[in-house]
Write a protein that holds these residues in place. Structure first.
Motif, PDB file in Angstrom:
ATOM      1  N   ASN A 483      -5.649  -2.599 -10.750  1.00 39.08           N
ATOM      2  CA  ASN A 483      -6.068  -2.607  -9.347  1.00 39.08           C
ATOM      3  C   ASN A 483      -4.963  -3.038  -8.385  1.00 39.08           C
ATOM      4  OD1 ASN A 483      -5.996  -5.425  -9.613  1.00 39.08           O
ATOM      5  ND2 ASN A 483      -8.206  -5.621  -9.833  1.00 39.08           N
ATOM      6  N   MET A 484      -3.787  -3.346  -8.927  1.00 45.24           N
ATOM      7  CA  MET A 484      -2.649  -3.638  -8.060  1.00 45.24           C
ATOM      8  C   MET A 484      -1.724  -2.429  -7.906  1.00 45.24           C
ATOM      9  SD  MET A 484      -3.248  -6.505  -6.854  1.00 45.24           S
ATOM     10  CE  MET A 484      -1.726  -6.567  -5.889  1.00 45.24           C
ATOM     11  N   MET A 485      -2.115  -1.301  -8.477  1.00 48.19           N
ATOM     12  CA  MET A 485      -1.288  -0.106  -8.355  1.00 48.19           C
ATOM     13  C   MET A 485      -1.187   0.405  -6.915  1.00 48.19           C
ATOM     14  SD  MET A 485      -1.250   3.467 -10.502  1.00 48.19           S
ATOM     15  CE  MET A 485      -2.934   3.973 -10.163  1.00 48.19           C
ATOM     16  N   PRO A 486      -2.257   0.413  -6.123  1.00 46.00           N
ATOM     17  CA  PRO A 486      -2.116   0.890  -4.748  1.00 46.00           C
ATOM     18  C   PRO A 486      -1.081   0.085  -3.970  1.00 46.00           C
ATOM     19  CG  PRO A 486      -4.434   0.772  -5.349  1.00 46.00           C
ATOM     20  CD  PRO A 486      -3.669   0.105  -6.458  1.00 46.00           C
ATOM     21  N   ALA A 487      -0.214   0.781  -3.268  1.00 50.91           N
ATOM     22  CA  ALA A 487       0.832   0.098  -2.497  1.00 50.91           C
ATOM     23  C   ALA A 487       0.241  -0.812  -1.441  1.00 50.91           C
ATOM     24  CB  ALA A 487       1.754   1.137  -1.854  1.00 50.91           C
ATOM     25  N   TRP A 488      -0.872  -0.396  -0.834  1.00 45.98           N
ATOM     26  CA  TRP A 488      -1.430  -1.205   0.243  1.00 45.98           C
ATOM     27  C   TRP A 488      -1.987  -2.528  -0.264  1.00 45.98           C
ATOM     28  CZ3 TRP A 488      -6.169  -3.300   1.452  1.00 45.98           C
ATOM     29  CH2 TRP A 488      -7.283  -2.881   0.727  1.00 45.98           C
ATOM     30  N   LYS A 489      -2.438  -2.562  -1.538  1.00 48.54           N
ATOM     31  CA  LYS A 489      -2.944  -3.816  -2.097  1.00 48.54           C
ATOM     32  C   LYS A 489      -1.820  -4.831  -2.242  1.00 48.54           C
ATOM     33  CE  LYS A 489      -6.283  -4.788  -4.027  1.00 48.54           C
ATOM     34  NZ  LYS A 489      -6.636  -4.360  -5.399  1.00 48.54           N
ATOM     35  N   ARG A 490      -0.661  -4.358  -2.671  1.00 53.67           N
ATOM     36  CA  ARG A 490       0.488  -5.263  -2.798  1.00 53.67           C
ATOM     37  C   ARG A 490       0.978  -5.725  -1.430  1.00 53.67           C
ATOM     38  NH1 ARG A 490       3.989  -1.364  -5.530  1.00 53.67           N
ATOM     39  NH2 ARG A 490       2.267   0.116  -5.652  1.00 53.67           N
ATOM     40  N   GLU A 491       0.956  -4.829  -0.471  1.00 47.68           N
ATOM     41  CA  GLU A 491       1.323  -5.199   0.901  1.00 47.68           C
ATOM     42  C   GLU A 491       0.317  -6.192   1.479  1.00 47.68           C
ATOM     43  OE1 GLU A 491       1.414  -1.435   2.797  1.00 47.68           O
ATOM     44  OE2 GLU A 491       3.263  -0.780   1.797  1.00 47.68           O
ATOM     45  N   PHE A 492      -0.949  -6.047   1.103  1.00 48.57           N
ATOM     46  CA  PHE A 492      -2.004  -6.958   1.529  1.00 48.57           C
ATOM     47  C   PHE A 492      -1.677  -8.384   1.090  1.00 48.57           C
ATOM     48  CE2 PHE A 492      -5.926  -9.256   0.612  1.00 48.57           C
ATOM     49  CZ  PHE A 492      -6.733  -9.014   1.722  1.00 48.57           C
ATOM     50  N   ASP A 493      -1.338  -8.542  -0.182  1.00 49.24           N
ATOM     51  CA  ASP A 493      -1.006  -9.867  -0.699  1.00 49.24           C
ATOM     52  C   ASP A 493       0.195 -10.478   0.017  1.00 49.24           C
ATOM     53  OD1 ASP A 493      -3.093  -9.710  -2.449  1.00 49.24           O
ATOM     54  OD2 ASP A 493      -1.901  -9.402  -4.255  1.00 49.24           O
ATOM     55  N   GLU A 494       1.200  -9.655   0.269  1.00 52.88           N
ATOM     56  CA  GLU A 494       2.398 -10.151   0.955  1.00 52.88           C
ATOM     57  C   GLU A 494       2.067 -10.557   2.398  1.00 52.88           C
ATOM     58  OE1 GLU A 494       5.356  -7.146   0.678  1.00 52.88           O
ATOM     59  OE2 GLU A 494       5.541  -7.274  -1.518  1.00 52.88           O
ATOM     60  N   ARG A 495       1.263  -9.755   3.063  1.00 50.23           N
ATOM     61  CA  ARG A 495       0.911 -10.049   4.443  1.00 50.23           C
ATOM     62  C   ARG A 495       0.099 -11.333   4.555  1.00 50.23           C
ATOM     63  NH1 ARG A 495       0.500  -6.849   9.063  1.00 50.23           N
ATOM     64  NH2 ARG A 495       1.061  -5.010   7.829  1.00 50.23           N
ATOM     65  N   ILE A 496      -0.854 -11.501   3.640  1.00 50.26           N
ATOM     66  CA  ILE A 496      -1.684 -12.706   3.649  1.00 50.26           C
ATOM     67  C   ILE A 496      -0.826 -13.944   3.415  1.00 50.26           C
ATOM     68  CG2 ILE A 496      -3.547 -13.921   2.473  1.00 50.26           C
ATOM     69  CD1 ILE A 496      -4.318 -11.488   4.285  1.00 50.26           C
ATOM     70  N   SER A 497       0.112 -13.851   2.474  1.00 52.18           N
ATOM     71  CA  SER A 497       0.985 -14.986   2.197  1.00 52.18           C
ATOM     72  C   SER A 497       1.811 -15.349   3.427  1.00 52.18           C
ATOM     73  CB  SER A 497       1.922 -14.660   1.033  1.00 52.18           C
ATOM     74  OG  SER A 497       1.189 -14.438  -0.152  1.00 52.18           O
ATOM     75  N   THR A 498       2.286 -14.335   4.137  1.00 51.52           N
ATOM     76  CA  THR A 498       3.080 -14.581   5.349  1.00 51.52           C
ATOM     77  C   THR A 498       2.240 -15.215   6.432  1.00 51.52           C
ATOM     78  OG1 THR A 498       4.521 -12.695   4.851  1.00 51.52           O
ATOM     79  CG2 THR A 498       4.510 -13.492   7.104  1.00 51.52           C
ATOM     80  N   LEU A 499       1.032 -14.735   6.636  1.00 56.93           N
ATOM     81  CA  LEU A 499       0.173 -15.249   7.690  1.00 56.93           C
ATOM     82  C   LEU A 499      -0.267 -16.683   7.422  1.00 56.93           C
ATOM     83  CD1 LEU A 499      -2.011 -12.075   8.341  1.00 56.93           C
ATOM     84  CD2 LEU A 499      -0.349 -13.089   9.921  1.00 56.93           C
ATOM     85  N   ARG A 500      -0.308 -17.074   6.145  1.00 53.53           N
ATOM     86  CA  ARG A 500      -0.729 -18.442   5.802  1.00 53.53           C
ATOM     87  C   ARG A 500       0.439 -19.430   5.868  1.00 53.53           C
ATOM     88  NH1 ARG A 500      -3.175 -18.492   0.110  1.00 53.53           N
ATOM     89  NH2 ARG A 500      -3.128 -20.722   0.552  1.00 53.53           N
ATOM     90  N   SER A 501       1.665 -18.921   5.969  1.00 54.28           N
ATOM     91  CA  SER A 501       2.819 -19.821   5.912  1.00 54.28           C
ATOM     92  C   SER A 501       3.335 -20.166   7.301  1.00 54.28           C
ATOM     93  CB  SER A 501       3.931 -19.178   5.104  1.00 54.28           C
ATOM     94  OG  SER A 501       4.353 -17.971   5.712  1.00 54.28           O
TER      95      SER A 501
END
Length: 501
Positions: A483-501
Motif C-alpha cells: 500500500n506504499m506503492m502509490p507515489a502520492w502515499k509516500r508524498e503524503f507521509d513526507e508532507r505530514i512529517s514536514t507539517l508537524r515539524s
C-alpha cells in the motif's frame, strides 16, 4: 512626535506589545530600536524555539495537555507562539513515570491554572459553568485506560480556546468518537462551537483563537479495526482559514451497521478547503458528496480506500465515488488520486471516464478502480450483483483506454498495477490506443507511468503503449508494504512529517 522621541517606558511597552508577530520587523527599523529591543528579541527567540511546536508528551506524565496550560498560566504570551500543536501522545501506559513531580503538587500553581481556565471568555459565551468545567477537567486527569486516548478531553478543548496563531493541529485518537450527534458530546461541542464562532469575528486577532488554523493532520493509524468518524472533524471545517485536511482511517458511510454517517451541519457555510487527502479511509459516494458539495475551491483530492471493521464497504463503488467528486468539484480539481489500500470484495462499478475534470493535470490511479462495469451499463458486481435483463455481461476486456478517459489538460498520469502480476485484460484494456490518443488529443501529457510492485513483468504492456515502467522496490531485500506503492502515499507521509515539524 517621532517614535524615538517618546518616553522610553512607552517605547518599551510598544516593543513588548509587538511580540510575537511584529518584533522582527520593528527591531529592524533602525539601529536605535534594535538596541532598545535586545531583551525582547532574546525573549522572542527563546519562546519561538521552545513553543512554536507544542505537544503534550514532553514530560513523564501521559497526555500532559494540562502542562501546556500551566506554562501559559505562568506566561500568557506562550499561547501566541504556538503554531503547531500535537495532542497525540503515543506512549503506552507502562511508559508513564509514576514518580514524576510537577506543578500539580503546588496549590498556588494549580490555583493559577484554574484562574486562567475559569476566566476564559469562551466558557462564559457557551453558557458553561466554569467551576463545573474545571472539576470535569480534574476528573479527566490520569484516566487513560489503553495505549491511545479514548475520549475527547475538556483540557484539550480548553487549550484550543487559547491559541490565536495555531496553524496546524494533530488531534488525539479520542477524537474518533467526537460526533455532534452523540449525546455525551453535547457539552464539549457547545464549548468548541463557542471557540470556533469567534474565529470570524472582527477585532483584535489576539482574542480570536483558531483564526489562523489552516491544517488538520491525521490522528489515527491505518488498519481494518481503525476507524474515525469524518463527522468528528466537521466543526473544524467551519473555520474560514482551514485549507488542508489530511486524515487516516476516516469513515463516512451510512450503512446502519458498522459505518458512521456524515452530515454537514451548516448548509450555508462553504469552507475554503483547497486540499483533501484521505488515507486508509472508508467512504462511499454519498458520504463524499456530503463533504464536497461544500468545498467550491477544492484543487487537490487524493483518496486511498480501505475496507473497515465488520466488512464496512466490503464492496466499493469506485465509479459512483469518482462521479460524485466530478459532480461537485470536477471543474476546480487539478490533482486527483484514487487508489486502494485494502479491498476485501469487488468493485461494484468501475471508473469509466475522467472527462468531467476539464482542468485535471495530475492523476494517479490503481488498475483495480477500473475493474467493474461502468455505471451507465446498469450492471453491478459484488454481493449485491445485478444484471439488467438482456444485457451483455461486462468483462475486463471492456475497460476503455485510459487515454480516451482523460481530459486534454492532463500533464501526468500514473497507473499502479495489480499484485503479484498485472491482469492482462485489465492493464491491456487501459493501455490500448494510448499512443494514438497522445498523438491526436493529449498533447500536454508529458509522462504516463505504469508502476509495478517488486517485479517488471508489466514492461511489455508499458512499452507497447509508449508508457514508462517504474518498478517499486524491485530486487530489494525488504520491500515496503504494497500500500506504499502509490507515489502520492509516500508524498503524503513526507508532507505530514514536514507539517508537524
Amino acid at each position: 512626535m517621532g517614535f524615538l522621541s517618546m518616553p522610553l517606558e512607552i517605547i518599551d511597552i510598544i516593543i513588548d506589545l509587538s511580540l510575537p508577530s511584529s518584533i522582527e520587523g520593528l527591531s529592524l527599523v533602525c539601529k536605535a530600536i534594535h538596541e532598545r529591543a535586545q531583551a525582547q528579541i532574546v525573549r522572542h527567540n527563546t519562546l519561538k524555539q521552545q513553543w512554536r511546536r507544542a505537544n503534550n508528551y514532553q514530560t513523564g506524565r501521559l497526555d500532559d495537555t494540562l502542562g501546556i496550560l500551566d506554562a501559559i498560566a505562568r506566561d500568557p504570551l506562550i499561547a501566541e507562539y504556538i503554531e503547531v500543536l500535537d495532542l497525540w501522545d503515543e506512549r503506552g501506559l507502562s511508559e508513564e513515570d509514576d514518580d514524576f513531580l510537577d506543578f500539580r503538587g503546588d496549590l498556588a500553581a494549580m490555583e493559577r491554572v484554574k484562574t486562567l481556565i475559569t476566566s476564559a471568555t469562551f466558557l462564559k459565551e457557551s453558557g458553561v459553568d466554569p467551576e463545573a468545567w474545571w472539576n470535569r477537567m480534574m476528573k479527566e486527569e490520569g484516566t487513560r485506560i489503553d495505549h491511545d486516548n479514548t475520549a475527547v478531553s475538556c483540557t484539550a478543548i480548553t487549550l484550543l480556546g487559547l491559541l490565536p496563531n495555531l496553524k496546524s493541529i494533530r488531534l488525539d485518537p479520542g477524537w474518533q468518537h467526537f460526533a455532534p450527534d452523540q449525546v455525551d458530546d453535547e457539552l464539549l461541542l457547545s464549548v468548541l462551537q463557542s471557540i470556533i464562532s469567534r474565529t470570524g469575528q472582527a477585532g483584535n486577532s489576539r482574542q480570536r483563537p483558531l483564526s489562523q488554523l489552516r491544517t488538520i493532520l491525521p490522528f489515527m493509524h491505518p488498519g481494518y479495526e481503525e476507524k474515525a468518524s469524518l463527522q468528528s472533524v466537521q466543526p473544524f471545517l467551519e473555520i474560514d482559514a482551514i485549507s488542508e485536511l489530511y486524515l487516516v482511517s476516516a469513515v463516512a458511510v451510512e450503512d446502519g451497521y458498522t459505518g458512521f454517517p456524515f452530515k454537514w451541519r451548516t448548509p450555508t457555510l462553504a469552507p475554503n478547503l483547497t486540499r483533501i487527502e484521505l488515507v486508509a479511509s472508508c467512504i462511499d459516494a454519498e458520504g463524499i458528496s456530503e463533504l464536497l458539495c461544500h468545498t467550491p475551491n477544492l484543487a487537490v483530492f487524493k483518496y486511498a480506500h480501505e475496507t473497515k471493521w465488520h466488512g464496512c464497504e466490503h464492496d466499493w463503488n469506485a465509479g459512483a465515488f469518482v462521479e460524485a467528486i466530478a459532480h461537485h468539484c470536477g471543474k476546480t480539481i487539478t490533482s486527483l488520486a484514487i487508489t486502494i489500500d485494502e479491498l476485501f470484495g469487488e468493485i461494484i462499478n468501475g471508473v469509466s471516464s475522467l472527462l468531467a475534470f476539464p482542468n485535471l493535470e495530475y492523476l494517479e490511479v490503481d488498475v483495480t478502480v477500473f475493474r467493474g462495469p461502468p455505471l451507465e451499463s446498469g450492471q453491478q458486481k459484488g454481493e449485491a450483483s445485478f444484471m439488467p435483463e438482456g444485457a451483455t455481461p461486462w468483462t475486463e476486456t471492456d475497460i476503455p483506454c485510459i487515454g480516451s478517459m482523460l481530459p486534454d489538460s492532463i500533464v501526468e498520469a500514473q497507473i499502479n498495477t495489480d499484485f503479484p502480476d498485472p491482469d492482462e485484460a485489465a492493464l491491456g484494456g487501459l493501455l490500448k490506443n494510448l499512443r494514438s490518443q497522445r498523438m491526436e488529443r493529449l498533447h500536454k501529457l508529458e509522462r504516463c507511468i505504469v508502476r509495478q510492485y517488486t517485479a517488471e513483468s508489466a514492461r511489455i504492456y508499458a512499452e507497447r503503449a509508449g508508457a514508462t515502467l517504474e518498478t517499486f522496490d524491485f530486487a530489494v531485500e525488504n520491500p515496503r508494504a504494497l500500500n506504499m506503492m502509490p507515489a502520492w502515499k509516500r508524498e503524503f507521509d513526507e508532507r505530514i512529517s514536514t507539517l508537524r515539524s
